[in-house]
Design a protein around this motif. Structure first.
Motif, PDB file in Angstrom:
ATOM      1  N   ILE A  38       0.888  -1.254  -0.514  1.00  0.00           N
ATOM      2  CA  ILE A  38       0.318   0.072   0.160  1.00  0.00           C
ATOM      3  C   ILE A  38       0.769   1.470   0.381  1.00  0.00           C
ATOM      4  O   ILE A  38       1.835   1.520   0.711  1.00  0.00           O
ATOM      5  N   LEU A  39       0.527   2.035  -0.682  1.00  0.00           N
ATOM      6  CA  LEU A  39       1.642   3.453  -1.641  1.00  0.00           C
ATOM      7  C   LEU A  39       0.305   4.147  -1.026  1.00  0.00           C
ATOM      8  O   LEU A  39      -0.498   4.772  -2.159  1.00  0.00           O
ATOM      9  N   VAL A  40       0.797   5.685  -0.022  1.00  0.00           N
ATOM     10  CA  VAL A  40      -0.053   6.674   0.325  1.00  0.00           C
ATOM     11  C   VAL A  40       0.021   8.076   0.247  1.00  0.00           C
ATOM     12  O   VAL A  40       1.101   8.230   0.389  1.00  0.00           O
ATOM     13  N   GLN A  41      -0.985   9.092  -0.669  1.00  0.00           N
ATOM     14  CA  GLN A  41       0.032  10.413  -0.373  1.00  0.00           C
ATOM     15  C   GLN A  41       0.282  10.970   1.122  1.00  0.00           C
ATOM     16  O   GLN A  41      -0.967  10.793   1.612  1.00  0.00           O
ATOM     17  N   PRO A  42       0.849  12.123   0.670  1.00  0.00           N
ATOM     18  CA  PRO A  42       1.450  11.923   2.434  1.00  0.00           C
ATOM     19  C   PRO A  42       0.391  12.511   3.141  1.00  0.00           C
ATOM     20  O   PRO A  42       0.364  12.519   4.780  1.00  0.00           O
ATOM     21  N   GLN A  43      -0.444  13.839   2.589  1.00  0.00           N
ATOM     22  CA  GLN A  43      -1.779  14.366   3.187  1.00  0.00           C
ATOM     23  C   GLN A  43      -2.901  12.813   3.619  1.00  0.00           C
ATOM     24  O   GLN A  43      -3.625  13.562   4.751  1.00  0.00           O
ATOM     25  N   ARG A  44      -1.945  11.916   3.183  1.00  0.00           N
ATOM     26  CA  ARG A  44      -3.613  10.828   3.570  1.00  0.00           C
ATOM     27  C   ARG A  44      -3.051   9.679   4.802  1.00  0.00           C
ATOM     28  O   ARG A  44      -3.388   8.965   4.821  1.00  0.00           O
ATOM     29  N   ALA A  45      -1.474  10.092   4.467  1.00  0.00           N
ATOM     30  CA  ALA A  45      -0.646   8.657   5.357  1.00  0.00           C
ATOM     31  C   ALA A  45      -1.779   8.456   6.758  1.00  0.00           C
ATOM     32  O   ALA A  45      -1.420   7.656   7.004  1.00  0.00           O
ATOM     33  N   GLU A  46      -1.484   9.565   7.848  1.00  0.00           N
ATOM     34  CA  GLU A  46      -2.161   9.751   8.724  1.00  0.00           C
ATOM     35  C   GLU A  46      -3.823   8.846   8.941  1.00  0.00           C
ATOM     36  O   GLU A  46      -4.171   7.389   9.852  1.00  0.00           O
ATOM     37  N   ASP A  47      -4.200   8.875   8.151  1.00  0.00           N
ATOM     38  CA  ASP A  47      -5.711   8.455   7.438  1.00  0.00           C
ATOM     39  C   ASP A  47      -5.313   7.075   7.657  1.00  0.00           C
ATOM     40  O   ASP A  47      -6.413   6.198   8.018  1.00  0.00           O
ATOM     41  N   ALA A  48      -4.878   6.899   6.492  1.00  0.00           N
ATOM     42  CA  ALA A  48      -4.355   4.980   5.819  1.00  0.00           C
ATOM     43  C   ALA A  48      -4.416   4.407   7.103  1.00  0.00           C
ATOM     44  O   ALA A  48      -4.249   3.211   7.412  1.00  0.00           O
ATOM     45  N   ARG A  49      -3.149   5.267   7.755  1.00  0.00           N
ATOM     46  CA  ARG A  49      -2.345   4.063   9.020  1.00  0.00           C
ATOM     47  C   ARG A  49      -3.604   3.852  10.301  1.00  0.00           C
ATOM     48  O   ARG A  49      -3.581   3.041  10.305  1.00  0.00           O
ATOM     49  N   ARG A  50      -4.875   4.430  10.486  1.00  0.00           N
ATOM     50  CA  ARG A  50      -5.605   3.968  11.442  1.00  0.00           C
ATOM     51  C   ARG A  50      -6.547   3.213  10.866  1.00  0.00           C
ATOM     52  O   ARG A  50      -6.533   2.825  10.740  1.00  0.00           O
ATOM     53  N   ALA A  51      -7.108   3.514   9.461  1.00  0.00           N
ATOM     54  CA  ALA A  51      -8.072   2.748   8.871  1.00  0.00           C
ATOM     55  C   ALA A  51      -6.997   1.349   8.495  1.00  0.00           C
ATOM     56  O   ALA A  51      -7.648   0.639   8.436  1.00  0.00           O
ATOM     57  N   LEU A  52      -5.585   1.016   8.421  1.00  0.00           N
ATOM     58  CA  LEU A  52      -5.067  -0.176   7.709  1.00  0.00           C
ATOM     59  C   LEU A  52      -5.047  -1.345   9.183  1.00  0.00           C
ATOM     60  O   LEU A  52      -5.025  -2.327   9.678  1.00  0.00           O
ATOM     61  N   ALA A  53      -5.190  -0.714  11.131  1.00  0.00           N
ATOM     62  CA  ALA A  53      -5.318  -1.124  12.104  1.00  0.00           C
ATOM     63  C   ALA A  53      -6.503  -1.969  12.027  1.00  0.00           C
ATOM     64  O   ALA A  53      -6.485  -2.646  13.068  1.00  0.00           O
ATOM     65  N   THR A  54      -7.238  -1.422  11.823  1.00  0.00           N
ATOM     66  CA  THR A  54      -8.598  -1.898  11.838  1.00  0.00           C
ATOM     67  C   THR A  54      -8.934  -2.930  10.526  1.00  0.00           C
ATOM     68  O   THR A  54     -10.173  -3.459  10.544  1.00  0.00           O
ATOM     69  N   ILE A  55      -8.242  -3.190   9.546  1.00  0.00           N
ATOM     70  CA  ILE A  55      -8.503  -4.692   8.925  1.00  0.00           C
ATOM     71  C   ILE A  55      -8.936  -5.537   9.387  1.00  0.00           C
ATOM     72  O   ILE A  55      -7.776  -6.292  10.214  1.00  0.00           O
ATOM     73  N   ALA A  56      -9.562  -6.322   9.831  1.00  0.00           N
ATOM     74  CA  ALA A  56      -9.835  -8.016  10.064  1.00  0.00           C
ATOM     75  C   ALA A  56      -9.041  -8.539   9.652  1.00  0.00           C
ATOM     76  O   ALA A  56      -8.565  -8.662   8.452  1.00  0.00           O
ATOM     77  N   GLU A  57      -8.438  -9.615  10.244  1.00  0.00           N
ATOM     78  CA  GLU A  57      -7.530 -10.177  10.169  1.00  0.00           C
ATOM     79  C   GLU A  57      -6.308  -9.963   9.534  1.00  0.00           C
ATOM     80  O   GLU A  57      -5.664 -11.425   8.574  1.00  0.00           O
ATOM     81  N   SER A  58      -5.518  -9.164  10.518  1.00  0.00           N
ATOM     82  CA  SER A  58      -4.200  -9.050   8.929  1.00  0.00           C
ATOM     83  C   SER A  58      -3.795  -8.151   9.899  1.00  0.00           C
ATOM     84  O   SER A  58      -3.765  -7.086  10.937  1.00  0.00           O
ATOM     85  N   GLU A  67       4.373   4.290   2.769  1.00  0.00           N
ATOM     86  CA  GLU A  67       3.976   2.738   3.003  1.00  0.00           C
ATOM     87  C   GLU A  67       4.047   1.366   3.871  1.00  0.00           C
ATOM     88  O   GLU A  67       4.711   1.188   5.017  1.00  0.00           O
ATOM     89  N   TRP A  68       2.978   1.044   3.090  1.00  0.00           N
ATOM     90  CA  TRP A  68       2.446  -0.698   4.419  1.00  0.00           C
ATOM     91  C   TRP A  68       2.386  -1.831   3.835  1.00  0.00           C
ATOM     92  O   TRP A  68       2.482  -2.112   2.464  1.00  0.00           O
ATOM     93  N   LEU A  69       2.906  -2.855   4.263  1.00  0.00           N
ATOM     94  CA  LEU A  69       3.057  -4.148   4.015  1.00  0.00           C
ATOM     95  C   LEU A  69       1.528  -4.574   4.863  1.00  0.00           C
ATOM     96  O   LEU A  69       1.546  -4.526   6.230  1.00  0.00           O
ATOM     97  N   ILE A  70       0.134  -4.955   4.285  1.00  0.00           N
ATOM     98  CA  ILE A  70      -1.121  -5.774   4.875  1.00  0.00           C
ATOM     99  C   ILE A  70      -0.115  -7.205   4.473  1.00  0.00           C
ATOM    100  O   ILE A  70      -0.919  -7.841   3.609  1.00  0.00           O
ATOM    101  N   VAL A  71       0.088  -8.409   5.528  1.00  0.00           N
ATOM    102  CA  VAL A  71      -0.186  -9.538   5.820  1.00  0.00           C
ATOM    103  C   VAL A  71      -1.778 -10.526   6.880  1.00  0.00           C
ATOM    104  O   VAL A  71      -1.846  -9.898   7.813  1.00  0.00           O
ATOM    105  N   SER A  72      -2.322 -11.064   5.834  1.00  0.00           N
ATOM    106  CA  SER A  72      -2.892 -11.739   6.204  1.00  0.00           C
ATOM    107  C   SER A  72      -2.997 -13.238   5.803  1.00  0.00           C
ATOM    108  O   SER A  72      -2.784 -13.617   4.877  1.00  0.00           O
ATOM    109  N   GLU A  73      -3.042 -14.059   6.491  1.00  0.00           N
ATOM    110  CA  GLU A  73      -2.645 -15.655   6.821  1.00  0.00           C
ATOM    111  C   GLU A  73      -3.916 -16.239   6.419  1.00  0.00           C
ATOM    112  O   GLU A  73      -4.178 -17.563   5.492  1.00  0.00           O
ATOM    113  N   THR A  74      -5.601 -15.590   6.462  1.00  0.00           N
ATOM    114  CA  THR A  74      -6.627 -16.043   6.498  1.00  0.00           C
ATOM    115  C   THR A  74      -7.268 -15.593   5.523  1.00  0.00           C
ATOM    116  O   THR A  74      -8.668 -15.598   5.298  1.00  0.00           O
ATOM    117  N   ARG A  75      -6.851 -14.166   5.324  1.00  0.00           N
ATOM    118  CA  ARG A  75      -7.974 -13.567   4.636  1.00  0.00           C
ATOM    119  C   ARG A  75      -7.474 -13.281   2.858  1.00  0.00           C
ATOM    120  O   ARG A  75      -5.865 -13.946   3.180  1.00  0.00           O
TER     121      ARG A  75
END
Length: 181
Positions: A38-58, A67-75
């Motif tokens: 995942i790569l976001v625009q700088p002005q959206r980074a904080e919103d993205a960080r919070r949203a990524l933390a809520t993605i279930a089972e990842s 930039e982030w990696l989203i890792v999941s063994e179940t999804r």
């Protein structure tokens, strides 16, 4: 004539000669993991960080400022990509191009200490922390999952080299290795 393609794990031919049980220090090669970049625009980074933390089972792994990696063994990668769309972010399925290894045990910091140039003390590299760094001269993402458990996400093309380096450096600590999942 039909063409038959096999989906082989990058380390399929390299894990042999290991016993079927895990020692106290163990290197697990995780199969079937979804890895999304995942790569976001700088002005959206904080919103993205919070949203990524809520993605279930990842779990979201920091790779840099935006930039982030989203890792999941179940999804599935597709389901994670669908959630990434809502972030207004650039996202790419990296699952076939990455290998996920989990190393755990009482001597894990000593083993990894032979491979990385960062302080892995719990006060410096806390649970949930991740970073892109060099591990045995290979670029990878290292995340601390729990007390004595770390996960490494590495490019498929470098997985064999990194696996062999970790096994060699863990030999004195009776490091075992095997597939999981």
């Amino acid at each position: 004539m039909s063409l038959s393609l096999q989906n082989r794990h990058a380390l399929e031919g390299h894990i042999s000669g290991f016993s079927s049980f895990s020692n106290a220090n163990h290197l697990s090669i995780v199969r079937g993991v979804a890895v999304i970049s995942i790569l976001v625009q700088p002005q959206r980074a904080e919103d993205a960080r919070r949203a990524l933390a809520t993605i279930a089972e990842s779990s979201a792994r920091s790779c840099g400022p935006f930039e982030w990696l989203i890792v999941s063994e179940t999804r599935s990668a597709d389901s994670l990509l669908q959630e990434a769309i809502s972030l207004d972010a650039a996202s790419v399925d990296q699952s076939d191009g990455r290998v996920v290894m989990r190393i755990a045990g009482p001597d894990v910091r000593r083993i990894l200490g032979k491979c990385v140039a960062v302080d892995l003390h719990p006060d410096s590299f806390a649970e949930g922390y991740s970073a892109n760094l060099l591990i045995a001269r290979i670029g990878a993402n290292l995340a601390r999952l729990a007390g004595d458990c770390f996960e490494i996400v590495v490019d498929r093309s470098n997985a064999v080299w990194l696996f062999e380096e970790l096994v060699a450096r863990g030999r004195e600590f009776d490091l075992s290795a095997g597939f999981v999942g």
